[in-house]
Motif scaffolding. Structure first.
Motif, PDB file in Angstrom:
ATOM      1  N   THR A 261       3.792 -66.120  42.210  1.00  0.00           N
ATOM      2  CA  THR A 261       2.723 -67.038  42.613  1.00  0.00           C
ATOM      3  C   THR A 261       1.517 -66.895  41.697  1.00  0.00           C
ATOM      4  O   THR A 261       0.910 -67.888  41.274  1.00  0.00           O
ATOM      5  N   TRP A 277      -2.541 -61.407  42.312  1.00  0.00           N
ATOM      6  CA  TRP A 277      -2.286 -61.905  43.662  1.00  0.00           C
ATOM      7  C   TRP A 277      -3.498 -61.695  44.551  1.00  0.00           C
ATOM      8  O   TRP A 277      -3.880 -62.595  45.318  1.00  0.00           O
ATOM      9  N   SER A 287       2.848 -69.634  48.140  1.00  0.00           N
ATOM     10  CA  SER A 287       4.065 -68.849  48.336  1.00  0.00           C
ATOM     11  C   SER A 287       4.622 -68.994  49.747  1.00  0.00           C
ATOM     12  O   SER A 287       5.685 -68.449  50.050  1.00  0.00           O
TER      13      SER A 287
END
Length: 380
Positions: A261, A277, A287
């Motif tokens: 992601t 993240w 995600s």
């Protein structure tokens, strides 16, 4: 791999000419001091691999089948000087090539047997490294895609092939290039770091503990982690995504999911800086569901028509700045260098075209989410 660097330097000293070592796919693995280079060598060193045209040209000279050093001619049209090629073969398979510029054929054939012995040592090292890397790539795939038992077994195999421990907290990092990735089998080893191949253009690092991102650029981070054997300014900067730390190796799939992601968000930002993240905020929603499902939940048909129409670009930017400024008209007008009345006029147009009431907190949140996620979702 310092052993290969030593062999490149040894070859250069033995034959008295600038030397490079490439793998069988013409990825540059190492090079000695380069006092005089032709256009092809300069480009190979800067871009880390030869072009397909250059590879085809050298293959046509018979280097793949030669069991002894072979002289290749010059080609001014391609910027190629005459060279001596010393194939690095192990078990009758080419593992790489040593290249020495030799426009005057000054390298004595008397030294060729000694040069061949150096090449054989390099070929053995390359063969061993390639086999090790292939096994790590397979175990990694089982680790992040297999069921719990498969992941546990794969984690044990990775531990046996590295200095990681089964209970180490680990973090997954993904690096993507627009061109094929570096030859991972000869990367510089770093304590607590294992590099594997995710895809032809994506490499993955399993890193012990949390990845410290104090480095100002992706290149410096990747050099510190051993992905780049020599620091260099890239011709095209890589994208880097960093997942969350997980408590043990067999849970790496969760960190990889976050890294995927983060890498996706990194592609929409300027390359050259790692994306974590932990810094994604609401973009972590990317995600949580498939793109189509997320678009259906967050972007209505009317809002989708507003965001996808290029004629609304000025209004979209105004709405984005307004919401980023927490609905402050004063701050928004200042950021956009607009008169307050012009701003109110634009906001009224946004409301009319989206069907939303920007005086309502829920509608502002809805629009803000759509603007933040819209860059990553299909809007047609």
């Amino acid at each position: 791999m310092t052993e290969l660097d030593d062999l490149v330097d040894e070859m250069a000293v033995l034959l008295g000419a600038p030397c490079t070592l490439e793998d069988a796919d013409f990825n540059v693995l190492g090079y000695s001091g380069q006092s005089d280079v032709d256009a092809v060598r300069q480009r190979s060193i800067l871009e880390r691999r030869a072009t397909s045209q250059v590879r085809d040209w050298f293959h046509a000279q018979g280097i793949r089948t030669s069991t002894t050093p072979i002289r290749t001619p010059a080609d001014p049209d391609l910027g190629i000087s005459a060279r001596l090629c010393i194939p690095a073969r192990h078990l009758n398979r080419v593992q790489g090539y040593f290249w020495l510029l030799d426009p005057d054929e000054a390298i004595s054939e008397h030294d060729w047997p000694a040069a061949t012995r150096i090449a054989e040592i390099a070929a053995l090292l390359l063969s061993q490294s390639t086999r090790r890397q292939t096994r790590l790539n397979l175990f990694y795939r089982d680790l992040v895609e297999g069921d719990r038992m498969t992941a546990r077994a794969a984690a044990k195999e990775i531990v046996l092939a590295s200095d990681l421990r089964i209970g180490d907290p680990v973090t997954c990092l993904l690096v993507e290039h627009p061109t094929p990735i570096e030859n991972l089998s000869v990367q510089t080893r770093r304590d607590g770091v294992v590099w594997v191949q995710e895809s032809p253009t994506i490499a993955s690092a399993i890193v012990r503990g949390r990845i410290k991102t104090q480095d100002p650029s992706s290149i410096e981070l990747l050099t510190r982690l051993g992905y780049l054997r020599r620091p260099r300014p890239p011709t095209t900067a890589p994208f880097v995504g960093i997942g969350p730390q997980v408590s043990m190796l067999e849970d790496l799939r969760r960190s990889r999911w976050g890294a995927l992601t983060a890498l996706r968000v990194a592609r929409a930002n300027h390359p050259g800086k790692p994306t974590e993240w932990a810094s994604l905020g609401v973009l972590k929603l990317l995600s949580a569901a498939a793109d189509h499902d997320l678009a259906e939940a967050i972007v209505s048909e009317q809002l989708m028509a507003f965001l996808s129409n290029d004629r609304n670009a000025e209004l979209v930017r105004t709405a984005r700045v307004y919401l980023d400024c927490a609905g402050s008209a004063a701050h928004t007008a200042s950021a956009l260098n607009l008169h307050r009345q012009s701003l109110y006029h634009r906001l009224a147009q946004v409301e009319r075209r989206t069907g939303l009431d920007l005086k309502r907190g829920a509608d502002r949140t809805y629009l803000h989410l759509a603007l933040m996620l819209g860059d990553f979702l299909p809007l047609s």
